[in-house]
Each structure stands twice: as structure tokens, then as C-alpha cells.
Design a protein around this motif. Structure first.
Motif, PDB file in Angstrom:
ATOM      1  N   ALA A 218     -86.058 -97.854   7.473  1.00  0.00           N
ATOM      2  CA  ALA A 218     -87.044 -97.836   6.517  1.00  0.00           C
ATOM      3  C   ALA A 218     -88.484 -97.650   7.254  1.00  0.00           C
ATOM      4  CB  ALA A 218     -87.255 -99.247   5.697  1.00  0.00           C
ATOM      5  N   ILE A 219     -89.067 -96.519   6.610  1.00  0.00           N
ATOM      6  CA  ILE A 219     -90.477 -96.018   7.474  1.00  0.00           C
ATOM      7  C   ILE A 219     -91.547 -96.216   6.573  1.00  0.00           C
ATOM      8  CG2 ILE A 219     -91.725 -94.317   8.826  1.00  0.00           C
ATOM      9  CD1 ILE A 219     -88.713 -93.231   9.289  1.00  0.00           C
ATOM     10  N   GLY A 220     -92.498 -97.069   6.805  1.00  0.00           N
ATOM     11  CA  GLY A 220     -93.649 -96.889   5.937  1.00  0.00           C
ATOM     12  C   GLY A 220     -94.829 -96.342   6.597  1.00  0.00           C
ATOM     13  N   VAL A 221     -95.531 -95.439   5.769  1.00  0.00           N
ATOM     14  CA  VAL A 221     -96.642 -94.765   6.334  1.00  0.00           C
ATOM     15  C   VAL A 221     -98.104 -95.152   5.681  1.00  0.00           C
ATOM     16  CG1 VAL A 221     -97.636 -92.779   6.951  1.00  0.00           C
ATOM     17  CG2 VAL A 221     -95.236 -92.827   7.102  1.00  0.00           C
ATOM     18  N   GLY A 222     -98.807 -95.569   6.314  1.00  0.00           N
ATOM     19  CA  GLY A 222    -100.431 -96.134   5.656  1.00  0.00           C
ATOM     20  C   GLY A 222    -100.583 -97.354   5.717  1.00  0.00           C
ATOM     21  N   ASN A 223    -101.522 -97.945   5.202  1.00  0.00           N
ATOM     22  CA  ASN A 223    -101.870 -99.547   5.304  1.00  0.00           C
ATOM     23  C   ASN A 223    -101.772-100.116   4.015  1.00  0.00           C
ATOM     24  OD1 ASN A 223    -103.891 -98.195   3.486  1.00  0.00           O
ATOM     25  ND2 ASN A 223    -105.657 -98.539   5.085  1.00  0.00           N
ATOM     26  N   LYS A 224    -100.943 -99.549   3.118  1.00  0.00           N
ATOM     27  CA  LYS A 224    -100.724-100.402   1.780  1.00  0.00           C
ATOM     28  C   LYS A 224     -99.252-100.624   1.687  1.00  0.00           C
ATOM     29  CE  LYS A 224    -105.022 -99.145  -0.606  1.00  0.00           C
ATOM     30  NZ  LYS A 224    -105.640 -98.265  -1.976  1.00  0.00           N
ATOM     31  N   ILE A 225     -98.534-100.808   2.853  1.00  0.00           N
ATOM     32  CA  ILE A 225     -97.047-100.723   2.962  1.00  0.00           C
ATOM     33  C   ILE A 225     -96.762-102.352   2.527  1.00  0.00           C
ATOM     34  CG2 ILE A 225     -94.985-100.335   4.100  1.00  0.00           C
ATOM     35  CD1 ILE A 225     -96.514 -97.959   3.466  1.00  0.00           C
ATOM     36  N   ASN A 226     -95.618-102.495   1.719  1.00  0.00           N
ATOM     37  CA  ASN A 226     -95.216-103.793   1.530  1.00  0.00           C
ATOM     38  C   ASN A 226     -93.600-103.968   2.486  1.00  0.00           C
ATOM     39  OD1 ASN A 226     -93.438-106.026   0.647  1.00  0.00           O
ATOM     40  ND2 ASN A 226     -94.393-105.883  -1.569  1.00  0.00           N
ATOM     41  N   GLU A 227     -94.118-104.630   3.745  1.00  0.00           N
ATOM     42  CA  GLU A 227     -93.225-104.691   4.626  1.00  0.00           C
ATOM     43  C   GLU A 227     -91.889-105.467   4.279  1.00  0.00           C
ATOM     44  OE1 GLU A 227     -92.780-106.338   9.561  1.00  0.00           O
ATOM     45  OE2 GLU A 227     -94.909-106.278   8.383  1.00  0.00           O
ATOM     46  N   LYS A 231     -88.069-104.480   4.798  1.00  0.00           N
ATOM     47  CA  LYS A 231     -87.176-105.105   5.347  1.00  0.00           C
ATOM     48  C   LYS A 231     -85.706-105.207   4.557  1.00  0.00           C
ATOM     49  CE  LYS A 231     -90.169-108.049   8.114  1.00  0.00           C
ATOM     50  NZ  LYS A 231     -90.800-109.408   8.257  1.00  0.00           N
ATOM     51  N   VAL A 232     -85.950-105.194   3.201  1.00  0.00           N
ATOM     52  CA  VAL A 232     -84.734-105.397   2.340  1.00  0.00           C
ATOM     53  C   VAL A 232     -83.916-104.273   2.299  1.00  0.00           C
ATOM     54  CG1 VAL A 232     -83.969-105.805  -0.049  1.00  0.00           C
ATOM     55  CG2 VAL A 232     -86.007-107.230   0.915  1.00  0.00           C
ATOM     56  N   ILE A 233     -84.589-103.138   2.439  1.00  0.00           N
ATOM     57  CA  ILE A 233     -83.603-101.808   2.424  1.00  0.00           C
ATOM     58  C   ILE A 233     -83.002-101.491   3.503  1.00  0.00           C
ATOM     59  CG2 ILE A 233     -84.990-101.155   0.214  1.00  0.00           C
ATOM     60  CD1 ILE A 233     -86.396 -99.049   1.933  1.00  0.00           C
ATOM     61  N   SER A 234     -83.679-101.998   4.614  1.00  0.00           N
ATOM     62  CA  SER A 234     -82.978-101.275   5.873  1.00  0.00           C
ATOM     63  C   SER A 234     -82.132-102.186   6.476  1.00  0.00           C
ATOM     64  CB  SER A 234     -84.169-101.707   7.056  1.00  0.00           C
ATOM     65  OG  SER A 234     -84.503-103.002   7.214  1.00  0.00           O
ATOM     66  N   SER A 235     -81.272-101.564   7.478  1.00  0.00           N
ATOM     67  CA  SER A 235     -80.013-102.302   8.184  1.00  0.00           C
ATOM     68  C   SER A 235     -80.726-103.133   8.839  1.00  0.00           C
ATOM     69  CB  SER A 235     -79.448-101.097   9.244  1.00  0.00           C
ATOM     70  OG  SER A 235     -78.961-100.162   8.080  1.00  0.00           O
ATOM     71  N   ASP A 236     -79.626-104.105   9.232  1.00  0.00           N
ATOM     72  CA  ASP A 236     -80.028-105.323   9.982  1.00  0.00           C
ATOM     73  C   ASP A 236     -79.496-104.778  11.417  1.00  0.00           C
ATOM     74  OD1 ASP A 236     -80.441-107.153   8.052  1.00  0.00           O
ATOM     75  OD2 ASP A 236     -78.105-107.656   8.128  1.00  0.00           O
ATOM     76  N   PRO A 237     -80.523-105.143  12.511  1.00  0.00           N
ATOM     77  CA  PRO A 237     -81.679-105.957  12.300  1.00  0.00           C
ATOM     78  C   PRO A 237     -82.979-105.380  12.070  1.00  0.00           C
ATOM     79  CG  PRO A 237     -81.193-105.749  14.598  1.00  0.00           C
ATOM     80  CD  PRO A 237     -80.178-105.007  13.926  1.00  0.00           C
ATOM     81  N   TYR A 238     -83.614-105.772  11.087  1.00  0.00           N
ATOM     82  CA  TYR A 238     -84.861-105.116  10.468  1.00  0.00           C
ATOM     83  C   TYR A 238     -85.872-104.748  11.771  1.00  0.00           C
ATOM     84  CZ  TYR A 238     -87.620-109.643  10.725  1.00  0.00           C
ATOM     85  OH  TYR A 238     -88.077-110.625  11.038  1.00  0.00           O
ATOM     86  N   CYS A 239     -85.743-105.753  12.839  1.00  0.00           N
ATOM     87  CA  CYS A 239     -86.771-105.279  13.641  1.00  0.00           C
ATOM     88  C   CYS A 239     -86.558-104.093  14.620  1.00  0.00           C
ATOM     89  CB  CYS A 239     -87.064-106.727  14.767  1.00  0.00           C
ATOM     90  SG  CYS A 239     -85.468-107.065  15.401  1.00  0.00           S
ATOM     91  N   THR A 240     -85.353-103.567  14.482  1.00  0.00           N
ATOM     92  CA  THR A 240     -85.089-102.221  15.057  1.00  0.00           C
ATOM     93  C   THR A 240     -84.699-101.146  14.124  1.00  0.00           C
ATOM     94  OG1 THR A 240     -82.831-102.790  15.344  1.00  0.00           O
ATOM     95  CG2 THR A 240     -84.026-103.526  17.172  1.00  0.00           C
ATOM     96  N   HIS A 241     -85.223-101.426  12.559  1.00  0.00           N
ATOM     97  CA  HIS A 241     -84.842-100.589  11.883  1.00  0.00           C
ATOM     98  C   HIS A 241     -86.001-100.288  10.720  1.00  0.00           C
ATOM     99  CE1 HIS A 241     -80.819-101.384  13.018  1.00  0.00           C
ATOM    100  NE2 HIS A 241     -80.395 -99.972  12.979  1.00  0.00           N
ATOM    101  N   VAL A 242     -87.128-100.821  10.939  1.00  0.00           N
ATOM    102  CA  VAL A 242     -88.396-100.994  10.215  1.00  0.00           C
ATOM    103  C   VAL A 242     -89.447-100.184  11.124  1.00  0.00           C
ATOM    104  CG1 VAL A 242     -90.055-102.214   8.814  1.00  0.00           C
ATOM    105  CG2 VAL A 242     -87.398-102.751   8.643  1.00  0.00           C
ATOM    106  N   PHE A 243     -89.994 -99.459  10.513  1.00  0.00           N
ATOM    107  CA  PHE A 243     -91.150 -98.739  11.285  1.00  0.00           C
ATOM    108  C   PHE A 243     -92.261 -98.603  10.266  1.00  0.00           C
ATOM    109  CE2 PHE A 243     -87.367 -97.406  13.252  1.00  0.00           C
ATOM    110  CZ  PHE A 243     -87.751 -97.291  14.625  1.00  0.00           C
ATOM    111  N   ILE A 244     -93.445 -99.132  10.720  1.00  0.00           N
ATOM    112  CA  ILE A 244     -94.865 -98.847   9.969  1.00  0.00           C
ATOM    113  C   ILE A 244     -95.825 -98.076  10.575  1.00  0.00           C
ATOM    114  CG2 ILE A 244     -96.683-100.286   8.935  1.00  0.00           C
ATOM    115  CD1 ILE A 244     -95.103-102.706   8.358  1.00  0.00           C
ATOM    116  N   LEU A 245     -96.103 -96.887  10.450  1.00  0.00           N
ATOM    117  CA  LEU A 245     -97.066 -96.059  10.989  1.00  0.00           C
ATOM    118  C   LEU A 245     -98.410 -95.921  10.228  1.00  0.00           C
ATOM    119  CD1 LEU A 245     -94.506 -93.302  11.476  1.00  0.00           C
ATOM    120  CD2 LEU A 245     -94.800 -95.213  12.835  1.00  0.00           C
ATOM    121  N   ARG A 246     -99.417 -95.966  10.925  1.00  0.00           N
ATOM    122  CA  ARG A 246    -100.865 -95.682  10.504  1.00  0.00           C
ATOM    123  C   ARG A 246    -100.805 -94.280   9.640  1.00  0.00           C
ATOM    124  NH1 ARG A 246    -104.535 -96.410  15.322  1.00  0.00           N
ATOM    125  NH2 ARG A 246    -102.878 -95.024  16.317  1.00  0.00           N
ATOM    126  N   ASP A 247    -100.185 -93.149  10.291  1.00  0.00           N
ATOM    127  CA  ASP A 247    -100.169 -92.017   9.278  1.00  0.00           C
ATOM    128  C   ASP A 247     -99.167 -91.042   9.861  1.00  0.00           C
ATOM    129  OD1 ASP A 247    -101.070 -90.587  11.796  1.00  0.00           O
ATOM    130  OD2 ASP A 247    -103.113 -91.516  11.394  1.00  0.00           O
TER     131      ASP A 247
END
Length: 318
Positions: A218-227, A231-247
Motif C-alpha cells: 500500500a503506497i500513499g503519496v502526499g500529505n493527506k494520506i490516511n495511514e 495498513k488495513v489493505i496491505s499485507s502483514d506486516p504493515y511496517c514492511t508493506h506500507v509506504f508514505i511518500l511526499r510526492d
């Protein structure tokens, strides 16, 4: 001199309206959207297949374009608008198992003795629609979502539900038959209708349906991302499958990480039962704690390891 009033009644008969009262659902080779809808309404209103949720309507469109397909009423085939093969019709004609009550309902409400029908009768839309309904009720097929969206706990709940439903049916070659299909990125037939003729065998087959292993990043881009949503839609563990990028310019920074994790992606929700080609790679067993730190829940050696996600992933500390 007495006077009499003369009353004249004028009755106007609309010839076209009387024709419109013809029941085309019982007329051979009838076709069209209005005919199909009339059949569906008749079947549902008489509680024969009341909970089909428009499936019967869609099936007519797919099978023969509501009978408009030129091949619908071919000389050597009598399956009608719903294209019910003779073999499938014959399975319903004797009204086995759960169909016994339904056939009684058809006889009482529609005045049709289903056991005395023939395959040729299915050229009448109502008969074709009923044959399709009876066959669907007689042959139960579970289509199970095996994607990562429901998770292992949800998948186990679905399997238990399947067992509870089938335990209430009479399973057998001449009774109810059950099939199961799972789908994620592709559809997979777990077992066919004739594979299991006893309740015990069927329950065992359902219990052995495995939850497919799918890796979801699960990859979120921008500053208005619901982390939390990521986490809900990503595979476990979320700390290795969720990425939040500025742009989007930062996408290059995570490509390498995704490639490595995707290659070793396995279902870690039940690591004790999981099989791994490289059991020494403890990162295949990692989970996340409430603070987002990674920890190994079950290593091949049985020891517990913990590692911070900000540290070198190859450096484990007991």
C-alpha cells in the motif's frame, strides 16, 4: 301514457389489449426482454426462487440474449432461453432432496407437475427458467474470495460457514452436490460437483481449502494520506508493506525494497504451518508490534527475535 327509459350499454373492446394478455411465458419459442422478465417475476412471486438476486435475469441475457440469439431454439436443442442441457434438466426432473418441496410448490402454485415434464417443454420460457432455478438450487457452488482483502481469519470464518451450510443439506450423487471455487488474481476450482458424495468427504475438502498467499503493498503519496487505511489493505506486516511518500519523485526510492519483499512474499499470518524454501531467512516470519517495530514470531529454531525497523534488517538481537 307511460314513458320508458332505454339504457344502452356500449362496450368497447380493444383487440390489441386482449392480445397482450396472452401468456407468452408458456408459449414455445417465445423470446424477448419482456418474456424473460415475466418469467423471473412469476418464479419469484411464487417463492420458487425468491432470493435469486437478479441472477436468473442476468443468466438469460448471458446464455441467449433473452432468446434473441439465433441458436436459442435450434432443432436439436430444447434448453430454451436459459439453455439448460438435457443432462442438467434430468437431474431436476425427479425432484431429489431439497427440490421435493420446491416441486410441490410449483405444482400447487403454477399447476405444473415437474416430474411429468419433458426436456422439450423447456422451449417454453417459464419451463426453461424453472429448470435453471431448480438446477441452481440442486447444485450448490461456493465462490470464495481468496484475496488478501479478507485475511486469514475472515477466510477461516468463510470455510466454517460453508461447512455449516452443507451440513444442513442432503449430500449425495442423487441429492445435493457441492462445488467450490476460490479467486484472487485468478480463479481456481477447489473441487467439482461430483467429487464428494458424502458429508464427511465434503467437510474434509472444505477444511483443506487453503488461503492463497498474496503480497499487497500500500503506497500513499502526499500529505493527506490516511495511514490506517493503508495498513488495513496491505499485507502483514504493515511496517514492511506500507509506504508514505511526499510526492511521486520518491517512488524510485522504494522500488528496490518492493522488489526484494515481493520476491520473498509469503503468507506470514500462520507461520508455524508455512513452508519456506529458505528457513534461515528469519525476515519471512516478521510481524509488527503496536509501535511499528518488527519482530519474529516463530523462527525455525524456535527462538524469539526482535529487531527495530530502522536498523539493519539482517541484524537480529535476542
Amino acid at each position: 301514457m307511460k314513458k320508458y327509459a332505454l339504457l344502452i350499454l356500449v362496450v368497447l373492446v380493444n383487440v390489441d389489449d386482449t392480445k397482450s394478455q396472452t401468456d407468452f411465458t408458456r408459449q414455445e419459442n417465445a423470446k424477448g426482454e419482456h418474456v424473460v422478465q415475466a418469467v423471473v417475476d412469476a418464479i419469484r412471486s411464487h417463492c420458487i426462487f425468491a432470493s435469486d438476486r437478479l441472477f436468473l435475469r442476468r443468466l438469460a441475457l448471458v446464455q441467449s440474449n433473452d432468446g434473441e440469439d439465433a441458436k436459442t431454439y435450434r432443432d436439436s436443442y430444447h434448453g430454451g432461453i436459459w439453455q439448460v442441457d438435457k443432462e442438467k434438466y434430468e437431474q431436476t426432473r425427479t425432484c431429489p432432496g431439497i427440490l421435493e418441496y420446491v416441486c410441490e410448490n410449483i405444482k400447487t402454485r403454477l399447476r405444473i407437475n415437474w416430474q411429468r415434464t419433458t426436456w422439450r417443454d423447456l422451449r417454453k420460457p417459464l419451463y426453461s427458467g424453472m429448470a435453471a432455478s431448480l438446477f441452481i438450487m440442486y447444485t450448490l457452488t461456493f465462490v470464495v474470495d481468496g484475496s488478501g482483502s479478507i485475511g486469514r481469519d475472515g477466510f477461516n470464518t468463510v470455510r466454517q460457514f460453508m461447512i455449516e451450510v452443507t451440513n444442513r443439506l442432503d449430500i449425495g450423487p442423487k441429492m445435493t452436490q457441492v462445488a467450490a471455487v476460490t479467486f484472487s488474481h485468478r480463479a481456481l476450482v477447489e473441487f467439482y460437483l461430483n467429487d464428494h458424495s458424502t458429508e464427511r468427504s465434503l467437510n474434509q475438502a472444505i477444511s483443506e481449502i487453503e488461503h492463497p498467499s498474496i503480497t499487497v503493498f500500500a503506497i500513499g503519496v502526499g500529505n493527506k494520506i490516511n495511514e490506517n487505511e493503508l495498513k488495513v489493505i496491505s499485507s502483514d506486516p504493515y511496517c514492511t508493506h506500507v509506504f508514505i511518500l511526499r510526492d511521486f519523485s520518491e517512488i524510485e526510492t522504494i522500488i528496490n525494497a518492493i522488489q526484494k519483499r515481493a520476491c520473498r512474499g509469503v503468507d506470514v499470518s500462520d507461520p508455524i504451518k508455512a513452508f519456506h524454501q529458505n528457513p534461515l531467512d528469519s525476515t519471512k516470519f516478521i510481524k509488527c508490534d503496536v509501535e511499528g517495530n518488527m519482530y519474529v514470531i516463530q523462527c525455525p529454531s524456535g527462538e524469539q527475535y526482535h529487531q527495530d525497523r530502522n536498523k539493519n534488517p539482517n541484524t537480529n538481537a535476542k
